[in-house]
Design a protein around this motif. Structure first.
Motif, PDB file in Angstrom:
ATOM      1  N   GLN A 106      44.511  40.740  19.212  1.00 51.64           N
ATOM      2  CA  GLN A 106      45.282  42.002  19.236  1.00 51.64           C
ATOM      3  C   GLN A 106      44.270  42.992  19.999  1.00 51.64           C
ATOM      4  OE1 GLN A 106      46.283  43.851  15.852  1.00 51.64           O
ATOM      5  NE2 GLN A 106      44.397  43.820  15.069  1.00 51.64           N
ATOM      6  N   GLN A 107      45.018  43.865  20.920  1.00 53.31           N
ATOM      7  CA  GLN A 107      44.247  45.071  21.594  1.00 53.31           C
ATOM      8  C   GLN A 107      44.532  46.380  20.959  1.00 53.31           C
ATOM      9  OE1 GLN A 107      45.832  46.688  25.028  1.00 53.31           O
ATOM     10  NE2 GLN A 107      47.776  45.387  25.155  1.00 53.31           N
ATOM     11  N   LEU A 108      45.613  46.213  19.922  1.00 54.42           N
ATOM     12  CA  LEU A 108      45.981  47.444  19.167  1.00 54.42           C
ATOM     13  C   LEU A 108      44.966  47.522  18.109  1.00 54.42           C
ATOM     14  CD1 LEU A 108      49.810  46.750  18.371  1.00 54.42           C
ATOM     15  CD2 LEU A 108      48.987  48.257  20.208  1.00 54.42           C
ATOM     16  N   ILE A 109      44.320  48.963  17.945  1.00 51.74           N
ATOM     17  CA  ILE A 109      43.501  49.213  17.053  1.00 51.74           C
ATOM     18  C   ILE A 109      44.332  49.278  15.418  1.00 51.74           C
ATOM     19  CG2 ILE A 109      41.904  51.154  15.979  1.00 51.74           C
ATOM     20  CD1 ILE A 109      40.992  49.748  18.667  1.00 51.74           C
ATOM     21  N   TRP A 110      43.419  48.551  14.385  1.00 50.81           N
ATOM     22  CA  TRP A 110      44.039  48.148  13.309  1.00 50.81           C
ATOM     23  C   TRP A 110      44.400  49.609  12.403  1.00 50.81           C
ATOM     24  CZ3 TRP A 110      45.626  43.777  11.614  1.00 50.81           C
ATOM     25  CH2 TRP A 110      45.479  43.601  10.223  1.00 50.81           C
ATOM     26  N   ARG A 163      55.561  42.731  18.385  1.00 53.64           N
ATOM     27  CA  ARG A 163      56.384  43.316  19.368  1.00 53.64           C
ATOM     28  C   ARG A 163      55.691  44.574  19.840  1.00 53.64           C
ATOM     29  NH1 ARG A 163      61.597  44.216  16.073  1.00 53.64           N
ATOM     30  NH2 ARG A 163      60.475  43.646  14.218  1.00 53.64           N
ATOM     31  N   CYS A 164      54.801  45.360  18.867  1.00 58.85           N
ATOM     32  CA  CYS A 164      54.113  46.317  19.357  1.00 58.85           C
ATOM     33  C   CYS A 164      53.049  46.096  20.555  1.00 58.85           C
ATOM     34  CB  CYS A 164      53.341  47.159  18.358  1.00 58.85           C
ATOM     35  SG  CYS A 164      54.433  47.935  17.273  1.00 58.85           S
ATOM     36  N   GLU A 165      52.223  44.649  20.217  1.00 61.31           N
ATOM     37  CA  GLU A 165      51.535  44.352  21.213  1.00 61.31           C
ATOM     38  C   GLU A 165      52.111  43.875  22.551  1.00 61.31           C
ATOM     39  OE1 GLU A 165      47.943  43.071  21.359  1.00 61.31           O
ATOM     40  OE2 GLU A 165      47.894  43.790  19.352  1.00 61.31           O
TER      41      GLU A 165
ATOM     42  N   ARG B  87      31.468  38.290  18.987  1.00 60.11           N
ATOM     43  CA  ARG B  87      31.347  37.204  18.070  1.00 60.11           C
ATOM     44  C   ARG B  87      32.972  36.883  17.890  1.00 60.11           C
ATOM     45  NH1 ARG B  87      30.486  38.065  13.098  1.00 60.11           N
ATOM     46  NH2 ARG B  87      29.944  40.319  13.354  1.00 60.11           N
ATOM     47  N   THR B  88      33.774  37.965  17.555  1.00 60.24           N
ATOM     48  CA  THR B  88      35.100  37.529  17.213  1.00 60.24           C
ATOM     49  C   THR B  88      36.150  37.304  18.642  1.00 60.24           C
ATOM     50  OG1 THR B  88      35.817  39.876  17.407  1.00 60.24           O
ATOM     51  CG2 THR B  88      35.154  38.995  15.477  1.00 60.24           C
ATOM     52  N   GLY B  89      35.223  37.469  19.928  1.00 58.18           N
ATOM     53  CA  GLY B  89      36.253  37.386  21.146  1.00 58.18           C
ATOM     54  C   GLY B  89      37.099  38.480  21.218  1.00 58.18           C
ATOM     55  N   LEU B  90      36.964  39.580  20.361  1.00 56.27           N
ATOM     56  CA  LEU B  90      37.979  40.627  20.802  1.00 56.27           C
ATOM     57  C   LEU B  90      37.445  41.594  22.046  1.00 56.27           C
ATOM     58  CD1 LEU B  90      38.386  42.704  17.224  1.00 56.27           C
ATOM     59  CD2 LEU B  90      40.098  41.436  18.945  1.00 56.27           C
ATOM     60  N   LEU B  91      36.415  41.222  22.537  1.00 57.24           N
ATOM     61  CA  LEU B  91      35.703  41.794  23.817  1.00 57.24           C
ATOM     62  C   LEU B  91      36.977  41.568  24.648  1.00 57.24           C
ATOM     63  CD1 LEU B  91      33.680  43.524  25.045  1.00 57.24           C
ATOM     64  CD2 LEU B  91      32.682  41.164  25.812  1.00 57.24           C
ATOM     65  N   SER B  92      37.461  40.342  24.843  1.00 55.87           N
ATOM     66  CA  SER B  92      38.412  40.012  25.854  1.00 55.87           C
ATOM     67  C   SER B  92      39.604  41.001  26.060  1.00 55.87           C
ATOM     68  CB  SER B  92      38.916  38.458  25.442  1.00 55.87           C
ATOM     69  OG  SER B  92      38.069  37.598  25.631  1.00 55.87           O
ATOM     70  N   THR B  93      40.039  41.348  25.019  1.00 56.18           N
ATOM     71  CA  THR B  93      41.019  42.355  25.137  1.00 56.18           C
ATOM     72  C   THR B  93      40.709  43.720  25.649  1.00 56.18           C
ATOM     73  OG1 THR B  93      40.766  43.308  22.808  1.00 56.18           O
ATOM     74  CG2 THR B  93      42.293  41.439  23.059  1.00 56.18           C
ATOM     75  N   GLN B  94      39.312  43.854  25.634  1.00 55.80           N
ATOM     76  CA  GLN B  94      38.826  45.307  26.111  1.00 55.80           C
ATOM     77  C   GLN B  94      38.362  45.129  27.618  1.00 55.80           C
ATOM     78  OE1 GLN B  94      38.080  47.891  24.325  1.00 55.80           O
ATOM     79  NE2 GLN B  94      39.039  47.248  22.849  1.00 55.80           N
ATOM     80  N   LEU B  95      38.036  43.639  27.935  1.00 58.70           N
ATOM     81  CA  LEU B  95      37.968  43.370  29.444  1.00 58.70           C
ATOM     82  C   LEU B  95      39.082  43.480  30.305  1.00 58.70           C
ATOM     83  CD1 LEU B  95      35.286  40.706  29.080  1.00 58.70           C
ATOM     84  CD2 LEU B  95      34.981  42.964  29.845  1.00 58.70           C
TER      85      LEU B  95
END
Lengths: 333, 265, 255
Positions: A106-110, A163-165, B87-95
């Motif tokens: 997810q891109q949303l901040i937790w 849905r927010c994502e 590590r978690t691959g969350l960087l992808s969403t940042q990129l």
């Protein structure tokens, strides 16, 4: 042409490690690698506005392909152009023209409300305020968002969060959508809502949609064209109907009868080998060349029956398609 | 570059919300960095029998009060944040967002500075009440110099941590490596002892080390321990380290991203 | 039981053997950096607050012993429990047929932190060799004090684990506890009166570091041993009670 892919190949170098302390120490100085061909000379074109589904078993190379198309992974060889741009350059224009929704990331901040992330994306993607308002209203209506966008994301249910994502991912109105397992883990109701939404977005904006999913329903609902990928190779490229005809085990015959005698039941289950379903109905997948014979028999002995001929479940079709691919591979090897 | 600057207001708004969401954790974090107080107790006891290397109890208190503040003003956590994202691959969403992830993180960590300074105020006040002689009127000319030096120390801390975080593209143990660097930093930056107390032969290398550029220099400037003649050279050395680290981070980031793109995002 | 639990945690940690070796090397470097300030102090002074160089080194060695124990056995478990509660897997832990406190206290072990032990022994051995030989009573008292202090620190960490049943975000408590115990690296007489009491009774690092050192350098008294035992048992009893309360509130909260 919206998406052009030519001879796209991705080879991973995977370190090989033997168990044991000694070999661990050795691997610090010298590592052995094994090559894994995740995607192997894949080529296809996608027209603007097309909806394409990537289907394949786990590890088939679907996600790798999608990540190369969105610029996260660099191809080992081959070419990709999305509206004429090279994804791996990650130019600002490219990033503004696409979106990637990953069902598992997810891109949303937790710990912040989704609305804060929307606002951030407005700035990052240079969306004028007026346009942003309109789009947010539109997305709110389409996705059924409401006041929960003002709660921290951690307090939302999975369906609300997804849905927010989607809203966050589509605020900048990208012309190309990459969806990686967008409905994974969602309950049936939300799944249907997400599918309808993607459908509506595609129709309203003319965006190109590329989707991977395990969920056959997703693919059947969203994709009009299917790319079957197995072991990094495209096994099939065509419409859903063609896929059914090519790999389908035949047609699905369903018989509905008000009341049956014992003899009739014997005919249905014993002779024709049909299995009983709900509400006094029987069904069986019949090979194409046998359909006529079975239909004739049914009309003779059960004139009152309501018989319908349809497509067998997609799941069955795919099982056969991959089975065939495996056989071919084994023959080749 | 211009685009980066234009995005700052939005990033600041967003990051402030983020900082406020984590304010309780933040306060605990800040309070955890209380080692300068322990060290002050030690050096205060040592200096009780008379000044060492020209530092009496008042100077010690001034030095460690400055350390406490500067340490907060240069606090970043990019090494853990970026390592986690890789590590978690969350960087992808940042990129996938049209903004450099390091820039986004830099703005976030800068917006935490006011709250860090704020938490320090009562502690510094208590120190002043305990030892009024730690206060000396600061030279008004030194304040802008100090501000510049703190800014550079912050940048250097951020870039050094980013360097170790970028190593996570290749290594599993980048955090452990950073731990080694951190131990060296704690000893040699002036964090646990004023650099003036080190033996003579160590003075020159310590003066020009990146460790002092990260903490010791701004601390000594704030405490008034640097003679005006030396300020120019010290700042130049500090700027040199910042530039060097910037180049290193740019090169490593580009190579790391290529590696990330080659091995799995 | 304890042995089996420890073995499983050890196996998990040993899966990353290269990490284990690597952590050992970094641990040694970290220890070296810890000794730095000690060298600086005694370069300028013969004694500080009545402590000679070797005596202060002995305190440092005891601190290393403590930090390697907390790092290896106590701190990782706090993280593990927080994770269990967040993911809801604590139920699985509690269902095992053994005392839950034991299960939780040994659910994760970080053996690489034991690398600090050789350094502690080396430093401690050197320090003792420089000092006049301690009396047998001093040695016995010191051992009792160290064990009581370790028990007290265990109780403190268990209390921290208990708070994670009420507040989810206690990872940060870990930093606070670690940094609070940092002060134990130095003889308590450096600190002002109230801080000394805090370091003996609230964050009982002093019981592991300063008290045994006092006993070994012949300045001890039986009151010190009594204090150590009292603090140790106190923490054990209180943490056990807190643990049972926490457990009760956990089951009622999740059902």
């Amino acid at each position: 042409m919206s998406v052009q892919v030519r001879d796209l190949t991705k080879v991973y170098q995977v370190p090989v490690k033997q168990p044991g302390l000694l070999s661990t120490l050795r691997s610090v100085f010298h590592r052995e690698y094994r090559e894994v061909r995740a995607v192997d000379r894949v080529s296809f074109n996608v027209e603007p506005g097309e909806r394409v589904g990537f289907l394949g078993p786990n590890g088939a190379g679907k996600t790798t392909t999608l990540k190369m198309l969105s610029g996260l992974l660099h191809p080992t060889s081959g070419e990709v152009r999305i509206e004429g741009r090279r994804p791996q350059d990650r130019s600002v224009d490219f990033l503004k023209s696409i979106t990637l929704v990953m069902g598992q990331k997810q891109q949303l901040i937790w710990d912040l409300p989704a609305s804060d992330s929307f606002e951030l994306n407005r700035a990052l993607f240079d969306i004028p305020r007026q346009v942003y308002r309109e789009r947010l209203d539109e997305l709110t209506a389409l996705l059924g968002l409401d006041e929960f966008t003002d709660q921290p994301v951690r307090n939302l249910s999975l369906g609300q969060r997804m849905r927010c994502e989607l809203a966050a991912a589509l605020l900048h109105r990208p012309g190309t959508l990459f969806l990686d397992e967008p409905t994974i883990g969602l309950d049936v109701e939300v799944q249907a809502q997400v599918r309808q939404f993607i459908d509506a977005y595609n129709r309203n904006t003319g965006a190109t949609v590329l989707l991977t999913s395990h969920d056959m329903e997703d693919v059947a609902h969203i994709a009009e064209r299917i790319l079957l990928i197995d072991h990094g190779v495209v096994r099939f490229d065509g419409s859903l109907g063609e896929l059914q005809r090519r790999f389908g085990p035949g047609r699905l015959l369903t018989v509905k009868v008000g009341r049956t005698t014992e003899a009739q039941e014997h005919l249905l289950t014993g002779v024709l080998g049909m299995s009983a379903g709900a509400a006094a109905s029987w069904s069986k997948t019949v090979a194409p060349d046998e359909v006529n014979a079975v239909l004739t028999r049914l009309l003779q002995d059960l004139p009152s029956a309501e018989v319908s001929v349809g497509e067998p479940p997609l799941r069955e079709v795919l099982t056969r398609a991959f089975g065939e691919a495996r056989e071919r591979r084994e023959e080749g090897a | 570059m211009i685009r980066c600057m234009r995005l700052v207001p939005a990033l600041v708004r967003f990051s402030t919300a983020r900082v406020m969401a984590y304010r309780a954790e933040m306060v605990i974090w800040i309070l955890s960095a209380s080692l300068p107080l322990v060290m002050l107790a030690l050096w205060n006891a040592v200096a009780a029998e008379g000044p060492i290397a020209g530092m009496g109890q008042g100077e010690m208190a001034r030095y460690f009060a400055a350390t406490l503040l500067v340490n907060q003003l240069t606090g970043v956590w990019i090494v853990w944040q970026l390592n986690y994202e890789i590590r978690t691959g969350l960087l992808s969403t940042q990129l996938l967002r049209p903004v450099h992830p390091l820039w986004h993180n830099a703005v976030w960590m800068m917006t935490a500075l006011p709250i860090r300074a704020l938490v320090m105020l009562p502690i510094l006040g208590a120190l002043l009440a305990w030892r009024p002689d730690l206060w000396v009127r600061p030279d008004p000319l030194m304040l802008p110099v100090f501000a510049l030096s703190v800014a550079m120390a912050w940048a250097l801390a951020f870039l050094v941590q980013a360097t170790f975080a970028i190593l996570s593209f290749w290594l599993d143990q980048s955090i452990g490596l950073f731990g080694v660097w951190y131990s060296g930093w704690a000893l040699l930056s002036g964090y646990v002892a004023p650099l003036a107390l080190f033996p003579d032969w160590a003075q020159r290398p310590l003066r020009f080390s990146p460790f002092r550029a990260m903490l010791g220099l701004p601390v000594e400037l704030l405490g008034g321990f640097v003679s005006p003649r030396e300020v120019g050279l010290d700042l130049a050395v500090q700027a040199g380290w910042v530039l060097g680290a910037l180049v290193l981070v740019r090169v490593l980031w580009r190579r790391g991203l290529r590696h990330y793109g080659a091995y799995g995002a | 039981m304890v042995g089996a639990l420890a073995r499983v945690s050890l196996l998990i940690a040993m899966q990353y053997r290269s990490d284990f070796v690597f952590n050992g090397l970094t641990g040694l470097l970290r220890t070296a950096a810890l000794v730095g300030p000690l060298l600086l102090v005694f370069q300028h002074r013969e004694t500080v607050s009545g402590w000679t160089g070797p005596e202060a080194t002995l305190v440092m060695a005891l601190f290393l012993l403590l930090s390697s124990m907390t790092g290896a056995l106590m701190e990782p478990n706090l993280g593990a429990v927080v994770e269990h509660i967040r993911r809801g897997t604590l139920d699985l832990v509690l269902l095992k047929p053994a005392d839950a406190q034991l299960l939780v206290s040994l659910s994760r072990v970080e053996p690489s932190r034991l690398w600090d032990l050789p350094a502690a022994l080396l430093l401690g051995g050197w320090a003792l060799a420089q000092m006049p030989a301690p009396s047998p009573w001093g040695v016995i008292g010191a051992i009792i004090a160290v064990l009581s202090g370790l028990a007290a620190m265990y109780g403190l960490w268990l209390l921290a684990i208990c708070t994670s049943f009420y507040f989810v975000q206690v990872d940060n408590l870990r930093f606070l506890l670690m940094s609070a115990s940092e002060a134990g690296r130095w003889p308590l007489s450096l600190f002002s009166g109230w801080l000394r009491v805090v370091l003996l009774v609230a964050v009982p690092v002093g019981v592991v570091t300063t008290l045994p050192a006092e006993l070994l350098r012949g300045r001890g008294s039986w009151e010190m041993v009594a204090t150590a035992v009292a603090v140790g048992t106190g923490f054990l009893v209180v943490s056990r009670l807190a643990w049972r309360r926490a457990l009760a509130s956990y089951t009622s909260a999740s059902s």
